[in-house]
Design a protein around this motif. Structure first.
Motif, PDB file in Angstrom:
ATOM      1  N   GLY A 404       8.006  10.292   3.739  1.00 50.79           N
ATOM      2  CA  GLY A 404       6.572  10.398   3.478  1.00 50.79           C
ATOM      3  C   GLY A 404       5.775   9.182   3.906  1.00 50.79           C
ATOM      4  N   LEU A 405       6.307   8.404   4.859  1.00 48.06           N
ATOM      5  CA  LEU A 405       5.611   7.205   5.330  1.00 48.06           C
ATOM      6  C   LEU A 405       4.770   7.566   6.550  1.00 48.06           C
ATOM      7  CD1 LEU A 405       8.581   4.667   5.031  1.00 48.06           C
ATOM      8  CD2 LEU A 405       6.753   5.105   3.385  1.00 48.06           C
ATOM      9  N   GLY A 406       3.583   8.093   6.302  1.00 45.50           N
ATOM     10  CA  GLY A 406       2.737   8.615   7.361  1.00 45.50           C
ATOM     11  C   GLY A 406       2.212   7.565   8.312  1.00 45.50           C
ATOM     12  N   ALA A 407       1.989   7.960   9.561  1.00 38.57           N
ATOM     13  CA  ALA A 407       1.377   7.066  10.544  1.00 38.57           C
ATOM     14  C   ALA A 407      -0.038   6.726  10.085  1.00 38.57           C
ATOM     15  CB  ALA A 407       1.334   7.735  11.909  1.00 38.57           C
ATOM     16  N   GLY A 408      -0.405   5.459  10.257  1.00 38.67           N
ATOM     17  CA  GLY A 408      -1.739   5.029   9.868  1.00 38.67           C
ATOM     18  C   GLY A 408      -1.871   4.649   8.402  1.00 38.67           C
ATOM     19  N   THR A 409      -0.755   4.552   7.689  1.00 42.50           N
ATOM     20  CA  THR A 409      -0.834   4.188   6.252  1.00 42.50           C
ATOM     21  C   THR A 409      -0.655   2.694   6.035  1.00 42.50           C
ATOM     22  OG1 THR A 409       1.522   4.705   5.991  1.00 42.50           O
ATOM     23  CG2 THR A 409      -0.048   6.436   5.433  1.00 42.50           C
ATOM     24  N   TYR A 410      -0.106   1.984   7.021  1.00 42.15           N
ATOM     25  CA  TYR A 410      -0.051   0.524   6.935  1.00 42.15           C
ATOM     26  C   TYR A 410      -1.271  -0.013   7.665  1.00 42.15           C
ATOM     27  CZ  TYR A 410       1.055  -4.323   7.934  1.00 42.15           C
ATOM     28  OH  TYR A 410       0.971  -5.686   8.045  1.00 42.15           O
ATOM     29  N   ILE A 411      -2.201  -0.579   6.919  1.00 42.01           N
ATOM     30  CA  ILE A 411      -3.457  -1.043   7.504  1.00 42.01           C
ATOM     31  C   ILE A 411      -3.491  -2.570   7.479  1.00 42.01           C
ATOM     32  CG2 ILE A 411      -5.976  -0.893   7.414  1.00 42.01           C
ATOM     33  CD1 ILE A 411      -5.686   1.719   5.880  1.00 42.01           C
ATOM     34  N   PRO A 412      -3.327  -3.225   8.622  1.00 43.24           N
ATOM     35  CA  PRO A 412      -3.344  -4.692   8.674  1.00 43.24           C
ATOM     36  C   PRO A 412      -4.757  -5.237   8.507  1.00 43.24           C
ATOM     37  CG  PRO A 412      -3.208  -3.786  10.874  1.00 43.24           C
ATOM     38  CD  PRO A 412      -3.143  -2.614   9.931  1.00 43.24           C
ATOM     39  N   GLU A 413      -4.855  -6.553   8.301  1.00 43.32           N
ATOM     40  CA  GLU A 413      -6.180  -7.181   8.146  1.00 43.32           C
ATOM     41  C   GLU A 413      -7.003  -7.002   9.414  1.00 43.32           C
ATOM     42  OE1 GLU A 413      -5.918 -11.218   6.915  1.00 43.32           O
ATOM     43  OE2 GLU A 413      -4.728 -10.765   5.118  1.00 43.32           O
ATOM     44  N   ASP A 414      -6.339  -7.147  10.556  1.00 39.62           N
ATOM     45  CA  ASP A 414      -7.011  -6.926  11.836  1.00 39.62           C
ATOM     46  C   ASP A 414      -6.524  -5.588  12.392  1.00 39.62           C
ATOM     47  OD1 ASP A 414      -8.217  -6.936  14.281  1.00 39.62           O
ATOM     48  OD2 ASP A 414      -7.055  -8.609  15.110  1.00 39.62           O
ATOM     49  N   THR A 415      -7.360  -4.574  12.306  1.00 36.44           N
ATOM     50  CA  THR A 415      -6.950  -3.235  12.728  1.00 36.44           C
ATOM     51  C   THR A 415      -6.921  -3.072  14.240  1.00 36.44           C
ATOM     52  OG1 THR A 415      -9.228  -2.409  12.605  1.00 36.44           O
ATOM     53  CG2 THR A 415      -7.870  -2.210  10.612  1.00 36.44           C
ATOM     54  N   LYS A 416      -7.497  -4.012  14.971  1.00 36.36           N
ATOM     55  CA  LYS A 416      -7.453  -4.019  16.449  1.00 36.36           C
ATOM     56  C   LYS A 416      -7.884  -2.680  17.044  1.00 36.36           C
ATOM     57  CE  LYS A 416      -3.151  -5.216  16.406  1.00 36.36           C
ATOM     58  NZ  LYS A 416      -1.769  -5.622  16.843  1.00 36.36           N
ATOM     59  N   GLY A 417      -8.777  -1.996  16.383  1.00 37.83           N
ATOM     60  CA  GLY A 417      -9.278  -0.742  16.928  1.00 37.83           C
ATOM     61  C   GLY A 417      -8.359   0.435  16.712  1.00 37.83           C
ATOM     62  N   GLY A 418      -7.309   0.258  15.921  1.00 43.17           N
ATOM     63  CA  GLY A 418      -6.369   1.340  15.671  1.00 43.17           C
ATOM     64  C   GLY A 418      -6.948   2.427  14.779  1.00 43.17           C
ATOM     65  N   LEU A 419      -6.349   3.600  14.817  1.00 42.03           N
ATOM     66  CA  LEU A 419      -6.782   4.727  13.986  1.00 42.03           C
ATOM     67  C   LEU A 419      -5.933   4.746  12.726  1.00 42.03           C
ATOM     68  CD1 LEU A 419      -8.604   7.277  13.873  1.00 42.03           C
ATOM     69  CD2 LEU A 419      -6.712   8.534  14.903  1.00 42.03           C
ATOM     70  N   TYR A 420      -6.601   4.796  11.561  1.00 39.94           N
ATOM     71  CA  TYR A 420      -5.878   4.741  10.291  1.00 39.94           C
ATOM     72  C   TYR A 420      -6.342   5.844   9.359  1.00 39.94           C
ATOM     73  CZ  TYR A 420      -4.135   0.333  11.980  1.00 39.94           C
ATOM     74  OH  TYR A 420      -3.514  -0.613  12.747  1.00 39.94           O
ATOM     75  N   ALA A 421      -5.468   6.186   8.416  1.00 40.15           N
ATOM     76  CA  ALA A 421      -5.772   7.256   7.469  1.00 40.15           C
ATOM     77  C   ALA A 421      -6.965   6.875   6.605  1.00 40.15           C
ATOM     78  CB  ALA A 421      -4.552   7.531   6.588  1.00 40.15           C
ATOM     79  N   LYS A 422      -7.859   7.832   6.425  1.00 38.47           N
ATOM     80  CA  LYS A 422      -9.081   7.553   5.676  1.00 38.47           C
ATOM     81  C   LYS A 422      -8.806   7.215   4.224  1.00 38.47           C
ATOM     82  CE  LYS A 422     -12.160  10.390   8.553  1.00 38.47           C
ATOM     83  NZ  LYS A 422     -11.150  10.715   9.576  1.00 38.47           N
ATOM     84  N   GLN A 441      -3.206   1.859  19.306  1.00 39.71           N
ATOM     85  CA  GLN A 441      -3.413   0.564  18.665  1.00 39.71           C
ATOM     86  C   GLN A 441      -3.077   0.584  17.166  1.00 39.71           C
ATOM     87  OE1 GLN A 441      -4.055  -2.027  20.581  1.00 39.71           O
ATOM     88  NE2 GLN A 441      -4.137  -0.641  22.329  1.00 39.71           N
ATOM     89  N   THR A 442      -2.560   1.689  16.680  1.00 40.12           N
ATOM     90  CA  THR A 442      -2.245   1.819  15.250  1.00 40.12           C
ATOM     91  C   THR A 442      -0.887   1.190  14.961  1.00 40.12           C
ATOM     92  OG1 THR A 442      -3.479   3.897  15.161  1.00 40.12           O
ATOM     93  CG2 THR A 442      -1.949   3.458  13.357  1.00 40.12           C
ATOM     94  N   GLU A 443      -0.840   0.340  13.932  1.00 42.75           N
ATOM     95  CA  GLU A 443       0.389  -0.372  13.588  1.00 42.75           C
ATOM     96  C   GLU A 443       1.504   0.592  13.181  1.00 42.75           C
ATOM     97  OE1 GLU A 443       1.375  -3.521  13.616  1.00 42.75           O
ATOM     98  OE2 GLU A 443      -0.493  -4.398  14.355  1.00 42.75           O
ATOM     99  N   ILE A 444       2.723   0.281  13.600  1.00 41.99           N
ATOM    100  CA  ILE A 444       3.903   1.059  13.226  1.00 41.99           C
ATOM    101  C   ILE A 444       4.265   0.771  11.772  1.00 41.99           C
ATOM    102  CG2 ILE A 444       6.382   1.354  13.661  1.00 41.99           C
ATOM    103  CD1 ILE A 444       5.807   0.601  16.596  1.00 41.99           C
ATOM    104  N   VAL A 445       4.610   1.810  11.040  1.00 41.56           N
ATOM    105  CA  VAL A 445       5.017   1.672   9.635  1.00 41.56           C
ATOM    106  C   VAL A 445       6.526   1.468   9.579  1.00 41.56           C
ATOM    107  CG1 VAL A 445       5.082   2.778   7.368  1.00 41.56           C
ATOM    108  CG2 VAL A 445       3.118   3.156   8.887  1.00 41.56           C
ATOM    109  N   VAL A 446       6.964   0.392   8.913  1.00 40.87           N
ATOM    110  CA  VAL A 446       8.400   0.105   8.795  1.00 40.87           C
ATOM    111  C   VAL A 446       8.784  -0.038   7.329  1.00 40.87           C
ATOM    112  CG1 VAL A 446       8.491  -1.027  11.040  1.00 40.87           C
ATOM    113  CG2 VAL A 446       8.081  -2.398   8.977  1.00 40.87           C
TER     114      VAL A 446
END
Length: 460
Positions: A404-422, A441-446
């Motif tokens: 259940g670790l969805g893409a866009g759920t790890y939101i860094p301080e600098d989003t660098k224009g990535g798409l993240y879950a609302k 540009q969306t950070e990988i969730v690990v």
């Protein structure tokens, strides 16, 4: 169920089987470390048929039902009919399945996944191991884990399966009814069409072929000029299910690459891990595929097999085990195939339950960390794959999907224009994106299970 293999074989690995084999990592089980081993414990013997999984001494062992190979005579007759009734019967009598089912009923899937994560993290804390990304930074390879333009769209189109394998990381079985619908399938095809960088459609499950959208996805994807390869993660036995009599011909006519799970070349080990009668059916399915040209030189129909260990140890060197498989399967059954992939069991879902109940989770996590191979990081699937669940949710890999670790759920301080879950928790869906590059540009969730993809030769 596939993914066990799943998901662990990337397009880079698939291309590798067409090239000459590289360096031979000659290893065997030994009391002394091999100075040339890839990692300290990457020494499992290729004689995987001789491997036996012991039981914890504190528990009275219950002798498992073990199938036996009866030879080619009468094989077709023995493998007629559905495997589902046998699978359901096993699930009702197997103590491991019953314990997991009871726990699932008591706390639910989401809470069980959370408990898994806590158990893995607790094990690593006891070992003094930092979280995965911090560990990569200490090893000076954090930069190798970065999203690149997506080359693979991997779809897990349902959890329904005619098998219920002991190691399955998606908890598939005949009791699971989750299935991708037409609206979701068509949206995936639209994203595929809009994404020039994607050249491979990778379909997994469950037994993906039993989903009503499987043939629709294959047929429509084959029409797209950017799609060069379609992969079916096949458990082999599905080819013999009633109603699937033409499945092998369908796969061949659409030039679908079959990546099939076969965890051993012996009946005893396959049936122990995957269920009674599975070996017979797997051999019959492989012979059927061979008869259509699969695995034959210059046919253009690729047939690859996948090995994963019986228990909490690393697989043997891939090139040597491939040679052993080819020798055994050709000599005993006349079967040929193109390549073999070895993958490490991921400490999630059924395999995590298995380790936890045996008191071996911490030992296994230590094994994974001790055998960290920095050379695997650049090739892990999350770097170039978009994974989509049966319900349209987007993930960085099939393992994250099951947790259940969805893409866009790890939101860094600098989003660098990535798409993240609302909402920051449930993650992105295919209805949030138009094309693969939208999440470039969306950070990988690990998380802690990621050590499984970087141990030995990895699971990616």
């Amino acid at each position: 169920a596939n993914l066990e293999m799943a998901s662990g074989v990337t397009s880079r690995m698939l291309r590798a089987v067409r090239a000459p084999l590289g360096r031979t990592w000659a290893r065997s089980l030994s009391s002394k470390p091999d100075p040339e081993a890839v990692t300290p414990d990457f020494t499992t013997s290729v004689n995987v048929a001789d491997i036996r999984l012991g039981r914890p001494s504190r528990k009275k062992p219950k002798k498992p039902a073990q199938g036996s190979w009866e030879g080619l005579n009468g094989l077709e007759e023995r493998t007629k009919g559905s495997l589902i009734s046998e699978t359901l019967s096993t699930m009702e009598t197997d103590s491991e399945f019953q314990l997991t089912a009871q726990r699932l009923k008591e706390v639910g899937a989401e809470k069980m996944s959370l408990e898994e994560r806590k158990n893995r993290r607790r094990a690593l804390d006891n070992l003094g191991i930092p979280d995965f990304f911090e560990f990569l930074a200490k090893e000076k390879v954090a930069g190798d884990l970065s999203r690149r333009p997506a080359e693979v769209l991997q779809l897990n189109i349902g959890l329904y399966c005619n098998q219920a394998c002991a190691h399955c990381h998606v908890d598939s079985s005949p009791k699971r009814q989750e299935m991708m619908d037409r609206e979701t399938a068509d949206r995936c095809l639209e994203i595929l069409k809009n994404s020039d960088s994607i050249h491979t459609l990778d379909i997994t499950g469950g037994a993906p072929e039993l989903n009503t959208e499987f043939r629709h996805l294959v047929t429509e994807a084959r029409k797209l000029p950017n799609v060069k390869e379609i992969i079916d993660r096949c458990n082999l036995t599905v080819l013999l299910e009633p109603g699937q009599e033409d499945l092998a011909e369908f796969l061949a006519s659409h030039q679908v690459r079959v990546v099939a799970s076969l965890p051993c070349y012996s009946a005893k080990n396959v049936n122990l891990q995957r269920g009674k009668g599975v070996f017979d059916r797997s051999i019959q399915a492989l012979r059927t595929l061979n008869s259509l040209g699969y695995g034959q030189e210059d046919s253009g129909l690729y047939l690859d097999l996948v090995y994963n260990p019986l228990g909490g140890f690393l697989p043997p060197p891939q090139d040597q085990l491939e040679a052993k498989y080819k020798e055994e399967l050709k000599e005993a059954f006349g079967i040929t195939f193109n390549g073999l992939f070895t993958i490490t069991n991921m400490p999630i879902k059924r395999f995590a339950d298995f380790l936890h109940r045996r008191g071996e989770l911490q030992e296994y996590m230590e094994l994974l960390v001790r055998n960290f191979n920095p050379g695997t990081v650049h090739g892990v699937m999350c770097n170039n794959t978009i994974n989509v669940g049966w319900d349209g949710k987007v993930f960085d890999c099939d393992f994250n999907q099951q947790l259940g670790l969805g893409a866009g759920t790890y939101i860094p301080e600098d989003t660098k224009g990535g798409l993240y879950a609302k909402d920051g928790s449930k993650g992105l869906t295919i209805f949030d994106i138009e094309k693969a590059s939208d999440i470039l540009q969306t950070e990988i969730v690990v998380d802690s299970h990621c050590f499984g993809c970087t141990a030995g030769m990895g699971s990616s």
